[in-house]
Design a protein around this motif. Structure first.
Motif, mmCIF file in Angstrom:
data_model
loop_
_atom_site.group_PDB
_atom_site.id
_atom_site.type_symbol
_atom_site.label_atom_id
_atom_site.label_comp_id
_atom_site.label_asym_id
_atom_site.label_seq_id
_atom_site.Cartn_x
_atom_site.Cartn_y
_atom_site.Cartn_z
ATOM 1 N N TRP A 161 0.964 -0.941 0.123
ATOM 2 C CA TRP A 161 -0.010 -0.006 -0.095
ATOM 3 C C TRP A 161 0.964 1.247 0.001
ATOM 4 O O TRP A 161 1.799 1.201 0.689
ATOM 5 N N PRO A 163 0.698 5.811 -0.789
ATOM 6 C CA PRO A 163 -0.252 6.984 -0.951
ATOM 7 C C PRO A 163 -0.287 7.071 -2.438
ATOM 8 O O PRO A 163 0.658 6.998 -3.209
ATOM 9 N N PRO A 198 -6.187 5.391 5.867
ATOM 10 C CA PRO A 198 -5.896 6.495 5.177
ATOM 11 C C PRO A 198 -7.241 7.106 4.462
ATOM 12 O O PRO A 198 -7.876 6.089 3.723
ATOM 13 N N ASN A 199 -7.003 8.253 3.896
ATOM 14 C CA ASN A 199 -8.197 8.808 3.071
ATOM 15 C C ASN A 199 -8.127 8.331 1.538
ATOM 16 O O ASN A 199 -6.999 7.880 1.281
ATOM 17 N N ASN A 200 -9.295 8.166 1.006
ATOM 18 C CA ASN A 200 -9.320 7.912 -0.603
ATOM 19 C C ASN A 200 -9.044 6.322 -0.837
ATOM 20 O O ASN A 200 -7.989 6.333 -1.604
ATOM 21 N N THR A 201 -9.063 5.488 0.218
ATOM 22 C CA THR A 201 -8.551 4.090 0.260
ATOM 23 C C THR A 201 -9.762 3.357 0.459
ATOM 24 O O THR A 201 -10.389 3.466 1.385
ATOM 25 N N SER A 268 -4.861 11.632 6.147
ATOM 26 C CA SER A 268 -4.096 11.761 4.766
ATOM 27 C C SER A 268 -3.343 10.542 4.632
ATOM 28 O O SER A 268 -2.842 10.027 5.503
ATOM 29 N N PRO A 269 -3.210 10.299 3.289
ATOM 30 C CA PRO A 269 -2.358 9.060 3.049
ATOM 31 C C PRO A 269 -1.097 9.257 3.552
ATOM 32 O O PRO A 269 -0.396 8.067 4.071
ATOM 33 N N PHE A 272 -1.102 8.909 7.137
ATOM 34 C CA PHE A 272 -1.086 7.251 7.632
ATOM 35 C C PHE A 272 0.083 6.531 7.413
ATOM 36 O O PHE A 272 0.517 5.513 8.231
ATOM 37 N N LEU A 273 0.824 6.763 6.290
ATOM 38 C CA LEU A 273 2.046 5.907 5.991
ATOM 39 C C LEU A 273 2.980 6.345 7.127
ATOM 40 O O LEU A 273 3.681 5.353 7.744
#
Lengths: 330, 229
Positions: A161, A163, A198-201, A268-269, A272-273
């Motif tokens: 995974w 971003p 994470p967002n957008n996932t 945010s991605p 998150f990372l």
């Protein structure tokens, strides 16, 4: 009033009632859709939450005219045909108070059609939204494209995974009396007390339990899946907004059930990372003590002095059956 | 008996019966905290850490369930050991905990709780030696954990050897085999919280989580965190 004059007056009443109903329904629907609709729970934090909100709003727009129609007709009848008013029809049982077959058939036909259409609409929404955030069991019928590969990779420890990518993030939710914990197989399988996403996932939640039946309910995410021991219950959603959400257990599970809640976060991605890689490193020693990542773990009979709890065919102190251990002497 | 007297008797009996029903219902719906809540808010000077000393025993040895495993707490006023697991603590305060662990151990169901979490400094001490992670499948395993999920606090309590001089009845004294675990944590704002053990130590109950694990004053209790003026 004669029956002749009552018959002549009927169309006027119908036109008036219909006009009042139509105008009030349009006004109520528009007010609801634009003013209240966007604030309806559970919000729009994820794809499933957004679709849930939209579905609720559509149902409300359909239901409001029905509700107003009933209320307005009752109100109109109470005012217009009250017994003290001169020239009203005979009481119930008289010829003018007899049923109107056209109205009755129309009422049944229209409401029945509405119900059938809503059943079809609900079914389509369930399919299109990959289960609409509900637990679909270990073999989901409706699932996002690529999830089989993502789950296979997660189990093999080869998941990825990053971003900006389109990878599905597999997250394992583990219920136990009385706390939720979360494993991230894509990142070494570490286990956390925090649920950070994470967002957008697209997220594939794999929900299980180590003891009794719990139910994972992330309300603002519109995800709800039973946590059964030895069952992997899978639910999907896609994050769309940053923010906090609440996780609750919605299955009565014992003395501290009411306290079995925590707070998660969609970040945010990039954030998150950072969190996930930091947590992976910080938990490395603990991860080494955990069992290899699996979809389910048998809640074994271990406890003080071990093996005292009759639990069917489970062998106490099995190396593979006990979550979190390679048991001594097995 | 006159009619008025009979009426008064019947009315009186009715009121007594109604009162008993109301009392029973209210006691059933809101039983309160069994054994009461032990107050630690005035045990130390304001702004100073609160010292909370507990012990865990394999068999309590008295009461309704003498064979059950249990926690005991030292009364901050009398210094006596008391079987009470619900405590009133000051908000935004440091709590220094000392645990005398007299019980034998076993593996955890979820080794996540082998981690020391949510404590000040990130570590606890076991008999004076600092640790942050302990594998419950090694050594004597864990007797219990002291965990406050809502604070993120978790401290594993390493068990004593079952072949040693194991204490058989509470309150135990240090002449018996024991481990001493020390750690500190900070309370959040006012509110009602709870703490529990994550070792399925309810021997003889379904999956080890019944009995003492599901009864207050044994393996878990309430934390009333309050502002202290």
């Amino acid at each position: 009033m004669t029956s002749e004059s009552a018959t002549k007056a009927a169309p006027r009443h119908l036109r008036r009632v219909t006009l009042i109903w139509f105008v009030s329904s349009v006004v109520a629907d528009l007010l609801f859709w634009f003013l209240a609709g966007p604030h309806m729970p559970p919000g729009r934090m994820t794809s499933t939450a957004a679709s849930n909100q939209s579905d609720f709003n559509i149902l409300m727009v359909v239901a409001l005219p029905v509700l107003l129609g009933v209320w307005e007709f009752i109100l109109y009848a109470l005012i217009t045909w009250r017994s003290k008013r001169p020239g009203v029809p005979e009481p119930i049982g008289g010829p003018a108070a007899a049923g109107n077959q056209k109205v009755e058939v129309s009422w049944v036909a229209i409401t029945a059609t509405l119900v059938i259409l809503l059943v079809a609409f609900g079914t389509v929404e369930l399919i299109v939204n990959e289960g609409a955030g509900a637990g679909e069991g270990p073999n989901p019928i409706w699932q996002p494209a690529g999830v089989n590969q993502a789950e296979a990779n997660a189990l093999a420890g080869t998941g990825t995974w990053a971003p900006g990518g389109n990878d599905i993030l597999v997250v394992q939710v583990i219920g136990q009396q009385w706390e939720w914990t979360y494993r991230y197989p894509t990142f070494g399988g570490f286990e956390s007390q925090q649920l950070i996403l994470p967002n957008n996932t697209t997220i594939a939640f794999n929900v299980t339990s180590l003891d009794v039946i719990h139910s994972f309910w992330a309300y603002q995410l519109e995800v709800k899946a039973d946590a059964n021991p030895q069952v992997n219950d899978v639910a999907f959603t896609k994050t769309r907004q940053l923010g906090n959400f609440v996780v609750r257990c919605s299955e009565l599970c014992g003395i501290w059930h009411a306290d079995m809640y925590d707070y998660g976060k969609v970040v945010s991605p990039a954030a998150f990372l950072h969190w996930v890689t930091t947590s992976e490193a910080k938990n490395a020693a603990n991860t080494a003590d955990l069992p290899a990542f699996a979809w389910t773990y048998v809640p074994d009979a271990n406890g003080a002095a071990g093996g005292y709890y009759p639990d069917g065919n489970v062998t106490p102190y099995s190396r593979v059956e006990v979550y979190g251990s390679t048991q001594p002497g097995s | 008996m006159t009619k008025a007297a009979r009426l008064a008797t019947v009315s009186g009996l009715f009121l007594v019966a109604a009162g008993l029903i109301v009392w029973a219902l209210s006691a059933w719906l809101a039983p309160g905290v069994p054994g009461g809540v032990m107050n630690f808010t005035h045990a130390q000077a304001r702004g100073r850490p609160v010292h909370l000393t507990v012990q865990t025993v394999g068999t309590i040895g008295f009461g309704k369930h003498p064979t059950w495993v249990s926690y005991l707490v030292r009364n901050p006023t009398t210094g006596k050991w008391v079987q009470n697991t619900s405590w009133e603590l000051p908000a935004y305060s440091v709590i220094d905990m000392t645990v005398y662990q007299y019980d034998t151990g076993s593996p955890l169901r979820n080794q996540k709780y082998g981690q020391v979490l949510g404590v000040i400094g990130g570590t606890a001490t076991l008999n004076g030696k600092s640790f942050s992670e302990y594998n419950s499948n090694t050594g004597n395993g864990f007797g219990h954990t002291f965990s406050i999920p809502q604070f993120g606090v978790n401290v594993p309590l390493v068990g004593v050897s079952s072949t040693g001089n194991v204490c058989g009845s509470a309150p135990c004294t240090t002449q018996y085999a024991h481990n001493i675990v020390n750690f500190s944590f900070k309370t959040p704002g006012p509110g009602s919280y709870y703490w529990q053990c994550f070792v399925p130590c309810g021997v003889g109950y379904f999956l080890g989580n019944g009995g003492p694990m599901s009864t207050q004053n044994y393996m878990g209790g309430e934390l009333e965190v309050v502002n202290v003026s």
